[in-house]
Structures are given as C-alpha cells and as structure tokens.
Scaffold this active site. Structure first.
Site, PDB file in Angstrom:
ATOM      1  N   HIS A 193      -5.914   1.344  -4.174  1.00 35.51           N
ATOM      2  CA  HIS A 193      -4.962   0.838  -3.184  1.00 35.51           C
ATOM      3  C   HIS A 193      -4.404  -0.505  -3.623  1.00 35.51           C
ATOM      4  O   HIS A 193      -4.919  -1.151  -4.527  1.00 35.51           O
ATOM      5  CB  HIS A 193      -5.636   0.709  -1.811  1.00 35.51           C
ATOM      6  CG  HIS A 193      -6.579  -0.449  -1.696  1.00 35.51           C
ATOM      7  ND1 HIS A 193      -6.489  -1.373  -0.686  1.00 35.51           N
ATOM      8  CD2 HIS A 193      -7.629  -0.848  -2.451  1.00 35.51           C
ATOM      9  CE1 HIS A 193      -7.438  -2.281  -0.813  1.00 35.51           C
ATOM     10  NE2 HIS A 193      -8.151  -1.990  -1.880  1.00 35.51           N
ATOM     11  N   HIS A 226      -2.962   0.845   6.964  1.00 32.43           N
ATOM     12  CA  HIS A 226      -3.203   0.731   5.529  1.00 32.43           C
ATOM     13  C   HIS A 226      -3.508   2.108   4.958  1.00 32.43           C
ATOM     14  O   HIS A 226      -4.248   2.882   5.558  1.00 32.43           O
ATOM     15  CB  HIS A 226      -4.378  -0.221   5.280  1.00 32.43           C
ATOM     16  CG  HIS A 226      -4.583  -0.544   3.842  1.00 32.43           C
ATOM     17  ND1 HIS A 226      -3.634  -1.199   3.071  1.00 32.43           N
ATOM     18  CD2 HIS A 226      -5.622  -0.299   3.021  1.00 32.43           C
ATOM     19  CE1 HIS A 226      -4.096  -1.347   1.845  1.00 32.43           C
ATOM     20  NE2 HIS A 226      -5.298  -0.801   1.783  1.00 32.43           N
ATOM     21  N   CYS A 241       0.807  -1.220   0.000  1.00 31.67           N
ATOM     22  CA  CYS A 241       0.000   0.000   0.000  1.00 31.67           C
ATOM     23  C   CYS A 241       0.843   1.275   0.000  1.00 31.67           C
ATOM     24  O   CYS A 241       0.618   2.182  -0.799  1.00 31.67           O
ATOM     25  CB  CYS A 241      -1.001  -0.003   1.142  1.00 31.67           C
ATOM     26  SG  CYS A 241      -0.302   0.017   2.807  1.00 31.67           S
TER      27      CYS A 241
END
Length: 166
Positions: free
Chosen positions: A137, A125, A72
């Site tokens: 993402h 994240h 990410c």
C-alpha cells in the site's frame, strides 16, 4: 506459460471425409475455460509485479504515479492498469465496484479496505493483497509504498472488507 494445442494425426488431415471428433470439441471447450482462468492469473501476477516494483516510491495525497508518487487508490489504479484492467480512481468507488471475498479466500490482487480513523466505519484506505498474509500500500504514515503484514493487530482491528475486482 505453455499454450495448449491439439495436434491431430496426419491421417485425419489427409482424409477426404474429415470430421472433428467430439472429444476434440470438448477439449477445445475445456481449454477455452482454462485460458480465461490463466488470463486472470496473469493479471494477478502483473498487479503484484507492478506493486513490488513500486516499493519505496513516495506517498503523495491525490497522486497516481509519476514523480509525485501515489496515494492508496492511485497505487491500485496504476497496478491494475499495468495488468490491463481499468478500475475507478477513488477508494470508495473501488469498494463499490468490487465484490466481497471471505478474508480466508484472498488471492493476489484482491483489495482490503480499512478504516483509519477511530469511530469511522467507511473504508478510507485500500491495500492490495500479495499473498502469504502480506499486502502492499501507499502509506501516509511512512510516506512511501510499503509491504505490510496484514495479520498484525493494527490491520486486523481496522479491516472493513476484503473485496475482489478480478
């Protein structure tokens, strides 16, 4: 995008006593401010374009591009680099380097930080907002770069913060 140029009538250029009118100086100052706004908008567009080009790329923990793919924060790092903006490598550092944005004021290129483990409040994240309630993402679950609907409960219930680097 068009660049703004000021063209003075010929008699201004041939005059022996040439002086720049005050309105022209004010216009130049205004255009200078607009050019920095345009630069940020260009950066935002470059970030979004890069992310869309990477849809479907593989997920790999610790990767930041190349054959292995992205995690990410590696995806964020490369997307911003494509726009000429340097950002930290790790999501917690990206969080610390960014400034808060109200979720209703999100713009393309802004970051959303999520907790992905129950009971954990720290952002683990990061995703990049691309407009219209959507973000891109590097997904652990789906093992690829994906576009998501951030208005879904799975995302709204885990949101830690919306933040900006631009």
């Amino acid at each position: 995008m068009s660049s703004h140029r000021l063209f003075l009538p010929l008699f201004f250029l041939t005059s022996t006593a040439f002086a720049v009118p005050s309105w022209a100086m004010q216009l130049d100052e205004t255009l200078g401010e607009d050019s920095s706004v345009l630069a940020v908008e260009t950066e935002r567009a470059a970030i979004t374009d890069y992310l869309r080009a990477k849809l479907g790329a593989p997920y790999h923990f610790g990767a930041a591009g190349g054959k292995k793919g992205f995690d990410c924060s590696g995806l964020v790092l490369r997307a911003y680099a494509a726009a000429g903006v340097q950002v930290p490598r790790i999501s917690t550092q990206q969080f610390q380097a960014s400034t808060p944005v109200p979720p209703e004021a999100l713009r393309e290129g802004d970051l959303l930080f999520y907790r992905m483990r129950d009971g954990k409040s720290e952002p683990l994240h990061v995703v990049v907002y691309v407009g219209n309630g959507r973000a891109i993402h590097a997904s652990i679950k789906h093992q690829q770069v994906r576009e998501i609907d951030i208005t879904r409960k799975v995302w709204t219930s885990r949101l830690v913060a919306a933040r900006a680097l631009l």
